[in-house]
Scaffold this motif. Sequence first.
Motif, mmCIF file in Angstrom:
data_model
loop_
_atom_site.group_PDB
_atom_site.id
_atom_site.type_symbol
_atom_site.label_atom_id
_atom_site.label_comp_id
_atom_site.label_asym_id
_atom_site.label_seq_id
_atom_site.Cartn_x
_atom_site.Cartn_y
_atom_site.Cartn_z
ATOM 1 N N ASP A 1 12.294 -2.823 -3.194
ATOM 2 C CA ASP A 1 11.006 -3.126 -3.009
ATOM 3 C C ASP A 1 10.405 -3.896 -4.337
ATOM 4 O O ASP A 1 9.284 -4.194 -4.162
ATOM 5 N N TYR B 1 9.529 6.268 -8.282
ATOM 6 C CA TYR B 1 9.454 7.760 -7.360
ATOM 7 C C TYR B 1 8.926 8.822 -7.765
ATOM 8 O O TYR B 1 8.382 9.716 -7.427
ATOM 9 N N ASN C 1 5.241 8.278 -7.920
ATOM 10 C CA ASN C 1 4.428 7.919 -6.870
ATOM 11 C C ASN C 1 3.504 6.866 -6.857
ATOM 12 O O ASN C 1 2.362 7.073 -6.424
ATOM 13 N N ASP D 1 0.840 -1.261 -0.001
ATOM 14 C CA ASP D 1 0.081 -0.030 0.046
ATOM 15 C C ASP D 1 1.033 1.354 -0.068
ATOM 16 O O ASP D 1 0.535 2.366 -0.404
ATOM 17 N N GLU D 2 1.948 1.090 0.528
ATOM 18 C CA GLU D 2 2.668 2.466 0.875
ATOM 19 C C GLU D 2 4.270 2.234 -0.065
ATOM 20 O O GLU D 2 4.846 1.517 -0.124
ATOM 21 N N ASN D 3 4.408 3.383 -0.544
ATOM 22 C CA ASN D 3 5.401 3.754 -1.354
ATOM 23 C C ASN D 3 6.511 3.571 -0.429
ATOM 24 O O ASN D 3 6.732 4.590 0.454
ATOM 25 N N PRO D 4 7.744 2.956 -0.763
ATOM 26 C CA PRO D 4 8.665 2.627 0.195
ATOM 27 C C PRO D 4 9.742 3.942 0.051
ATOM 28 O O PRO D 4 10.500 4.072 1.086
ATOM 29 N N TRP D 5 9.883 4.875 -0.801
ATOM 30 C CA TRP D 5 10.525 5.877 -0.990
ATOM 31 C C TRP D 5 9.982 6.943 -0.044
ATOM 32 O O TRP D 5 8.863 7.212 0.104
ATOM 33 N N TYR E 1 7.549 0.702 -7.115
ATOM 34 C CA TYR E 1 7.302 1.990 -7.017
ATOM 35 C C TYR E 1 8.190 2.988 -7.496
ATOM 36 O O TYR E 1 9.364 2.972 -7.427
#
Lengths: 200, 200
Positions: free
Chosen positions: B159, B82, B85, A18-22, B80
Amino acid sequence: MADQKDEVVKNNTDNIPDENPWKTLSTQPVYNNAWIKVEEHQVINPGGTPGIYGKVSFKNQAVGIIPIDDAGNTWLVGQYRYTLNEWSWEIPMGGSPNKEDKIKTAQRELEEETGLIAGNIIELLHLHPSNSVTNEQGYVYLATDLSAGMQQLEDTEKDIQVKKLAFDDALKMAQNGEITDALSVAGIFYIALNRQKYIK
Amino acid sequence: MADQKDEVVKNNTDNIPDENPWKTLSTQPVYNNAWIKVEEHQVINPGGTPGIYGKVSFKNQAVGIIPIDDAGNTWLVGQYRYTLNEWSWEIPMGGSPNKEDKIKTAQRELEEETGLIAGNIIELLHLHPSNSVTNEQGYVYLATDLSAGMQQLEDTEKDIQVKKLAFDDALKMAQNGEITDALSVAGIFYIALNRQKYIK
């Protein structure tokens, strides 16, 4: 071979975090003009390491239009691309300001560059041309029900040439490397893969 | 309709002017990092009008690799991005420093990201992903004769997820908008158009 690969997700939406790791720590503007904005971001990358990211944001969306007439012809536009210092044959294309309706842009750019009015416009593809560095959005449209309008070139396009050719000849150019613009190639290939739907 | 279009060149190389009509008056560096260089150029455009051009030069070429095994499977890499996003499923891909042999880059990136060693690599496409603003060069390769190697992700790729799937399922994803990366889409479409040559 590579057995762990067999275990990964079968379903496209499964397992996407769910979450962007950047993580963005700070943002420094470095350049801005009418078309792009460049920023340097201080980031934490997905491995947890601090670093920088130079991000180029586009103020326009790239809109490419593939006109097809009832005889199976299309039109290409040729011009010198300043960035490449090379001549480039491409589908008619233009920039759509981020708040403008893209169909309107497609109709206007097609007429300005080729003199063709499209009675019908269909979105074929939404692409990200260069997502390692830019946030550019690209769209490819099919234009049909064509009639004659008025070509009106912008000042930066005064050298362009317009070529009417059989769609299959444009496909050959995309396959043999005579067309290299990524949006043009992807759009032409898409129509070729779905030709029974789009070409009479 | 649009009669003048019928008169333009039939042959692709006919009639292309020898000289680039854009003139560069001066160049001002505005940003530089390990991956890109940004400059503002004072230019005279093809219409003869002075203006500026913000040019983004890439220090690496984009190399995408489509592995196909003897059962007609391919591999996608999800991560993901960057700049967007957003999660993005793509063909395995990496940057090739401008002086490096691209085939070597293709072999290395494929193994690092997917754990696959390619016995055979063929160049399929040379593309310009975003030539209105950048000079980026993109290349798509087909990798076959696959065997198991060692996946080794870079810190910026921690990721990523790797998905093995039938090539035809990847083609569906490229056609229905689940894959949006332009190099990935163009490469997958190219193989689909030439499937008898590339898929057993």
